[in-house]
Design a protein around this motif. Sequence first.
Motif, PDB file in Angstrom:
ATOM      1  N   VAL A 123     -22.399  -2.301  97.332  1.00  0.00           N
ATOM      2  CA  VAL A 123     -22.150  -1.409  96.075  1.00  0.00           C
ATOM      3  C   VAL A 123     -20.851  -0.915  95.990  1.00  0.00           C
ATOM      4  CG1 VAL A 123     -22.827   0.959  95.104  1.00  0.00           C
ATOM      5  CG2 VAL A 123     -24.713  -0.660  95.938  1.00  0.00           C
ATOM      6  N   PRO A 128     -14.539  -8.949  92.831  1.00  0.00           N
ATOM      7  CA  PRO A 128     -15.104  -9.332  91.295  1.00  0.00           C
ATOM      8  C   PRO A 128     -14.087  -9.562  90.474  1.00  0.00           C
ATOM      9  CG  PRO A 128     -16.080  -7.193  92.559  1.00  0.00           C
ATOM     10  CD  PRO A 128     -15.097  -7.762  93.177  1.00  0.00           C
ATOM     11  N   LEU A 157     -22.230   4.969  84.741  1.00  0.00           N
ATOM     12  CA  LEU A 157     -22.716   5.934  85.835  1.00  0.00           C
ATOM     13  C   LEU A 157     -22.565   5.425  86.992  1.00  0.00           C
ATOM     14  CD1 LEU A 157     -24.727   8.506  85.485  1.00  0.00           C
ATOM     15  CD2 LEU A 157     -26.472   7.062  85.522  1.00  0.00           C
ATOM     16  N   GLU A 159     -20.779   0.191  81.334  1.00  0.00           N
ATOM     17  CA  GLU A 159     -21.696  -0.304  82.434  1.00  0.00           C
ATOM     18  C   GLU A 159     -21.064  -1.273  83.159  1.00  0.00           C
ATOM     19  OE1 GLU A 159     -25.872  -0.709  80.877  1.00  0.00           O
ATOM     20  OE2 GLU A 159     -26.014   1.125  81.230  1.00  0.00           O
ATOM     21  N   PHE A 160     -19.853  -1.198  83.728  1.00  0.00           N
ATOM     22  CA  PHE A 160     -19.201  -2.038  84.601  1.00  0.00           C
ATOM     23  C   PHE A 160     -18.508  -1.263  85.916  1.00  0.00           C
ATOM     24  CE2 PHE A 160     -17.321  -6.409  83.529  1.00  0.00           C
ATOM     25  CZ  PHE A 160     -18.391  -6.406  82.301  1.00  0.00           C
ATOM     26  N   PRO A 161     -18.377  -1.957  86.744  1.00  0.00           N
ATOM     27  CA  PRO A 161     -17.894  -1.278  88.055  1.00  0.00           C
ATOM     28  C   PRO A 161     -16.489  -0.641  87.668  1.00  0.00           C
ATOM     29  CG  PRO A 161     -18.513  -3.658  88.528  1.00  0.00           C
ATOM     30  CD  PRO A 161     -18.570  -3.336  87.038  1.00  0.00           C
ATOM     31  N   MET A 187     -13.848  -0.681  94.682  1.00  0.00           N
ATOM     32  CA  MET A 187     -14.722  -0.997  93.777  1.00  0.00           C
ATOM     33  C   MET A 187     -15.938  -0.728  93.739  1.00  0.00           C
ATOM     34  SD  MET A 187     -13.079  -4.792  92.487  1.00  0.00           S
ATOM     35  CE  MET A 187     -11.822  -5.000  93.301  1.00  0.00           C
ATOM     36  N   LEU A 188     -16.392  -0.008  92.721  1.00  0.00           N
ATOM     37  CA  LEU A 188     -17.718   0.697  92.911  1.00  0.00           C
ATOM     38  C   LEU A 188     -18.714   0.094  91.814  1.00  0.00           C
ATOM     39  CD1 LEU A 188     -19.788   2.592  94.114  1.00  0.00           C
ATOM     40  CD2 LEU A 188     -18.425   4.531  92.787  1.00  0.00           C
ATOM     41  N   ALA A 189     -19.989  -0.419  92.067  1.00  0.00           N
ATOM     42  CA  ALA A 189     -20.683  -0.958  91.026  1.00  0.00           C
ATOM     43  C   ALA A 189     -21.442   0.247  90.445  1.00  0.00           C
ATOM     44  CB  ALA A 189     -21.964  -2.097  91.708  1.00  0.00           C
ATOM     45  N   PRO A 190     -21.867   0.124  89.128  1.00  0.00           N
ATOM     46  CA  PRO A 190     -22.695   1.154  88.426  1.00  0.00           C
ATOM     47  C   PRO A 190     -23.944   1.102  88.786  1.00  0.00           C
ATOM     48  CG  PRO A 190     -22.101  -0.644  87.018  1.00  0.00           C
ATOM     49  CD  PRO A 190     -21.341  -1.143  88.046  1.00  0.00           C
ATOM     50  N   ARG A 191     -24.592   2.280  88.007  1.00  0.00           N
ATOM     51  CA  ARG A 191     -25.833   2.597  87.840  1.00  0.00           C
ATOM     52  C   ARG A 191     -26.529   2.230  86.617  1.00  0.00           C
ATOM     53  NH1 ARG A 191     -28.625   5.295  91.689  1.00  0.00           N
ATOM     54  NH2 ARG A 191     -30.105   6.073  90.002  1.00  0.00           N
TER      55      ARG A 191
END
Lengths: 325, 247
Positions: free
Chosen positions: B44, B123, B194, B220-222, B239-243
Amino acid sequence: MGNAALRDIAVIEEIPFDDVEGVVAVDAHNWLYRYLTTTVKWTSSEKYTTADGTEVANLIGIVQGLPKFFENDIVPVMVFDGGPSELKADEIESRREQRRTYEEQLEVAREEGDELAIAQLESRTQRLTPEIQETSRELLRLLDVPVVEAPAEGEAQAAHMVRRGDADYVGSEDYDALLFGAPLTLRQLTSKGDPELMDLEATLAHHDLTLEQLIDAAILIGTDFNEGVSGIGPKTAISAITEHGDLWSVLEARGDHVEYGDRVRALFREPNVSDDYAFDPDLDPDLEAARAYVVDEWSVDADEVARGFERIEESATQTGLDRWT
Amino acid sequence: MFKAIVSAETLTSALDSVSVLVDECKIHLEEDGLEIRAVDPANVGMVDLSLDAAAFESYEADGGLIGVDLSRLEDIAGMAESGQLIQLELDEETRKLHIQIDGLEYTLALIDPDSIRQEPDIPDLDLPAEVILEGKDVNRSVTAADMVSDHIALGVDEGEEFFYVDAEGDTDDVHLELTQEDLIDLQLGPAHSLFSLDYLKDMNKAIPSDTEVTLDLGEEFPVKIYFGFGEGQGQVTYMLAPRIQSD
């Protein structure tokens, strides 16, 4: 299912779900079994029995159990047992025998119409039938929950995955996870409220033991694979190991004997585990297909699973970065 | 071969920004500086860190790779007082790292890099919106959101031209709007995603409050969060992936 006496030795504390994050390698049989027993206890059997009499209470259990992971942002990886270890075959045989006894008692209870006894006995006579094995895997596949097949004990494989850094916790009610070297184990994942965290390093530090010594102490108390030495409880076991150093010295000093002691020891020290697994922690469940599978294909009462599916749907799921690579 | 002298602050900042995500990591000892790339087990949150040779008092390396237990190394670095220098030298034979701090010698056993989780692929993101703000504003947003919720929405209002932070709790809500004037820079683009505060809180810990932080965002992207440290000779990118709501 492991030896509950280990609880007196283990360092365990309740932690808020908010503090838990990442991947949990769940001992799948252990987890499913809990849901099977509660489903069978509280749900009438026609709600999970197909026209030809196949019971799939496991499907209700899975739909009710998974939201807890999703809502708390934890990725479950279900680790299924492979063939039983040679020694454990004895335990399976004895459990089978016990089940036969329960089944006989159940007959009597049914004849007498004793509702409570029926509920209690039904929950104990549950087993993972081939249908349960197969339909559980298929439903997990539709919900995109990763499944790992262990070469032997699911719990040992789960512990191995955490040691390798591929998962953050083992998920199991079984205290044996400690003996398989699981650094962190989450218990009570199937109960209401917060889970318990069992910490191997803290346990060893607390008793000033090595993992090998902890295993030896457990063998003295008794494990899934051996009867303990009569008269040795958790406290005595720890002080005896501390005093004498290891299993053999303790047995020699006491003039006692443990059947297959060296083999039991090896099962915990060098369990049959595999590096040959891969899973994608970014879950993308196909809820429509899962619902159709449970309700249409296996004729489970739609009301029984409605709330569970809703909870899965509502929980915004955490994606993984690999979706963008 | 690896031999370097670095200020305690610079080394600590580098280690802290990685240890918020992982316990162990691989460090590439390149000729022109250090490089670390790591991702948490759930895939994540990712960190990509580089520290140029120029950030060191002296630096010699020839492309080696070592594995370290970050909390051990952080503990040792913590022995240095502010302003002190830390000397690092790799013993190739024993695979140990010799660390010297004002006469204190510490020999750190290294971890086999092969036993550490594989480094992630970075990514490939083409994020339409860019927000540049001060570290203290990131801290303010994350701290306030954490009071009410486990998640935080970050987005850009293209019409009204502001960057916003939203957090919805069971009973209380938090909302923050930062306009061009409040920000160092804002590049408008469609953006609303989010994120889990568990991760963002940890990343926030590594962001100095007086640093310029860049957030790249999409729908809705990292999110890509980057900032400099070590007098601009070091660069951290998270880098942080979204919910995403399943449907």
